[in-house]
Design an enzyme around this catalytic site. Structure first.
Site, short mmCIF file in Angstrom:
data_model
loop_
_atom_site.label_atom_id
_atom_site.label_comp_id
_atom_site.label_asym_id
_atom_site.label_seq_id
_atom_site.Cartn_x
_atom_site.Cartn_y
_atom_site.Cartn_z
N ARG A 1 33.18 4.04 131.49
CA ARG A 1 33.19 5.42 131.95
C ARG A 1 32.65 5.50 133.38
NH1 ARG A 1 30.47 8.60 127.24
NH2 ARG A 1 30.72 6.62 126.21
N GLU B 1 36.75 -7.35 111.40
CA GLU B 1 35.51 -7.81 110.76
C GLU B 1 34.31 -6.94 111.15
OE1 GLU B 1 35.00 -10.87 108.55
OE2 GLU B 1 33.53 -9.29 108.26
N VAL C 1 28.10 -2.74 122.00
CA VAL C 1 28.83 -3.86 121.38
C VAL C 1 29.72 -4.56 122.41
CG1 VAL C 1 30.37 -4.57 119.51
CG2 VAL C 1 28.74 -2.70 119.13
N ALA D 1 38.06 -22.56 118.96
CA ALA D 1 39.33 -21.84 119.10
C ALA D 1 40.44 -22.75 119.63
CB ALA D 1 39.15 -20.65 120.04
N GLY E 1 16.31 4.65 117.73
CA GLY E 1 17.68 4.44 118.20
C GLY E 1 18.63 4.00 117.10
N LYS F 1 33.66 2.59 105.51
CA LYS F 1 33.59 1.13 105.31
C LYS F 1 34.01 0.76 103.89
CE LYS F 1 29.76 0.88 108.63
NZ LYS F 1 28.31 1.02 108.75
N GLY G 1 23.99 -3.33 115.76
CA GLY G 1 23.29 -4.01 116.86
C GLY G 1 24.26 -4.75 117.74
N LYS H 1 35.71 1.66 112.20
CA LYS H 1 35.93 1.93 110.76
C LYS H 1 36.53 3.31 110.51
CE LYS H 1 31.49 2.87 111.91
NZ LYS H 1 30.36 2.25 112.54
N ASP I 1 30.02 7.49 107.06
CA ASP I 1 30.17 6.16 107.66
C ASP I 1 30.31 5.11 106.55
OD1 ASP I 1 29.71 4.20 110.02
OD2 ASP I 1 28.15 3.64 108.58
N1 HSE Z 1 25.72 3.76 112.03
C1 HSE Z 1 25.93 2.52 111.34
C2 HSE Z 1 24.75 2.23 110.44
C3 HSE Z 1 26.07 1.35 112.26
O1 HSE Z 1 23.72 2.90 110.50
O2 HSE Z 1 24.86 1.31 109.65
C4 HSE Z 1 27.43 0.91 112.60
O3 HSE Z 1 28.35 0.96 111.56
#
Ligand code: HSE
Length: 436
Positions: A45, A129, A14, A33, A187, A205, A302, A105, A201
């Site tokens: 890293r 966002e 990202v 802007a 992936g 959210k 993505g 998140k 996850d």
């Molecule tokens: N791992 C999350 C998903 C992507 O599969 O939607 C990022 O939040």
């Protein structure tokens, strides 16, 4: 006008996407802007690694402190993820008077109240966002576009990995394990996909969406979370025969006694638009009292899609930089002193329809016993389906769909049904929502 200087924590997928989008759309972004937004420093890293984007003009450092303490940086973008040490970096950036944009998140779901309180006190913005549904501007919609409404409920497909797995299981009859392996090979799922497949996850959210929808503090610890690892292709196929699809939904609803906050596999009518969201895509259905149902759809993850949300936040923060903090959109959509302590309902008090699959010996009186248990608990049956016994088996699958009933009553019914001598093994329960 002086350009805005951004410091980037994290130069992964990202982070690179953010640099790419900022550079490829630099002209349009500056026109929107009102000034140039440029990344001047980034942590990585491996400082020597070949990158897919040009890092010209960007100072690479391997210590986040060099960015959060740099007096020339106006906005810190946090794209490292995880809870520690990112929490400390974000709090340090805020303490130094910097605005923060984050896609994290997990951090906000667990420590958001502390972070937003610190930002409020210091008069800085924390924009997020990209933390929910990647490129889909659902935070903007809830915090700004829908402010006229009393939000009644939200139901969202907010984890792309699990939606991909469920889509493959339904379309190709794959087992959960095989579909998961495919998601990993492409992936989508992490090498350790626990947060995705166990619903954590999505719960992170959903907790954020719930807070900004109802003006309540962030309460991830009260979210009910159930993933998809126990789902079978068989139940997905039976659901389909009954006119339903199974999706991992995050649902938050304003009920009479409190707020529902839950993530679980859910049967939804196949004819609903959201039931047809396939693969890694995300979609969120929001029901407002004035506008009615609205649907937001797009890529939930993505590089460029998530960068789209990060850059939109950078533009928002840039536009509001010189505004009086009182005039800015509040972090959680409602004024900080106007958050309500409406309780999150315990799961036992939540009402949903249910799909129950039993393995029953094909003998007289079995169905009478089962329906009596349901009737005694005031659980009303919506539909029933009995399958033929498979070759060599003396038990049959019986599927019962119930009308909405309290979870506690369904739990009791399941225990009583499982105790019947004519029922083999465990009852499969999947909750059902009509979303009408
Ligand atoms: N791992 C999350 C998903 C992507 O599969 O939607 C990022 O939040």
């Amino acid at each position: 006008m002086k350009p805005i200087n951004v410091g980037l924590l994290g130069l992964g997928i990202v982070g690179s996407g953010t640099i790419d989008v900022l550079s490829r759309n630099a002209g349009e972004i500056a026109r929107r802007a009102g000034r140039e937004i440029r990344v001047v420093a980034a942590t990585a890293r491996d400082l020597t690694k070949e990158r897919s984007v040009s890092l010209e003009g960007i100072k690479l450092v391997n210590d986040a402190a060099a960015i959060v303490n740099d007096p020339d940086i106006d906005i810190v973008v946090e794209l490292v993820g995880g809870i520690e040490p990112t929490r400390q970096w974000v709090l340090a950036a805020i303490a130094n008077g910097k605005h923060v944009v984050t896609a994290n998140k997990a951090l906000l779901a667990v420590h958001g109240n502390e972070i937003f309180a610190a930002a409020q006190k210091r008069g800085v913005m924390v924009a997020f966002e990209a933390a929910v549904a990647g490129g889909v501007p659902i935070i903007k919609a809830l915090r700004e576009g829908l402010t006229a409404n009393r939000i009644e409920w939200i139901a969202g497909i907010i984890n792309g990995t699990t939606n991909f797995i469920l889509s493959e299981m339904r379309a190709k009859g794959l087992s959960f394990e095989t579909a998961l392996k495919q998601a990993q090979a492409l992936g989508y799922a992490e090498a350790d996909p626990t947060f995705d497949i166990e619903g954590v996850d999505a719960a992170h959210k959903l907790t954020l969406l719930s807070a900004i929808a109802y003006g309540i503090p962030i309460q991830f610890d009260k979210a009910y979370t159930e993933g998809i690892s126990a789902l079978t292709a068989k139940d997905i196929a039976y659901a389909e025969q009954l006119g339903y699809r199974i999706k991992l939904l995050g649902i938050t609803r304003r009920a009479e006694q409190g707020i529902e906050l839950r993530v679980h596999p859910t049967l939804i009518p196949a004819k609903r638009l959201i039931a047809n969201v396939e693969g890694v895509m995300n979609a969120i259905l929001v029901k407002g009292d004035a506008v009615g149902p609205t649907l937001y759809y797009g890529a939930g993850a993505g590089s460029a899609a998530t960068a789209s949300a990060v850059v939109a936040d950078l533009v928002d923060v840039t536009r509001m930089l010189t505004a009086d903090p009182e005039q800015r959109v509040p972090h959680l959509a409602f004024q900080a002193d106007q958050l309500h302590n409406t309780p999150i309902l315990p799961m036992g008090d939540v009402r949903t329809g249910c799909y129950l699959r039993l393995r029953a010996y094909d003998k007289p009186g079995v169905m009478a016993d089962v329906t009596r248990i349901l009737a005694d608990l005031s659980i009303s049956i919506d539909a029933m389906l009995q399958k033929e016994a498979e070759e060599g088996e003396d038990v049959v699958d019986v599927i019962i769909l119930t009308h909405a009933s309290p979870e506690a009553a369904i739990n009791t019914a399941i225990k009583r049904i499982e105790a019947l001598a004519t029922i083999a093994g465990k009852v499969v329960r999947i909750r059902l929502e009509e979303l009408s």
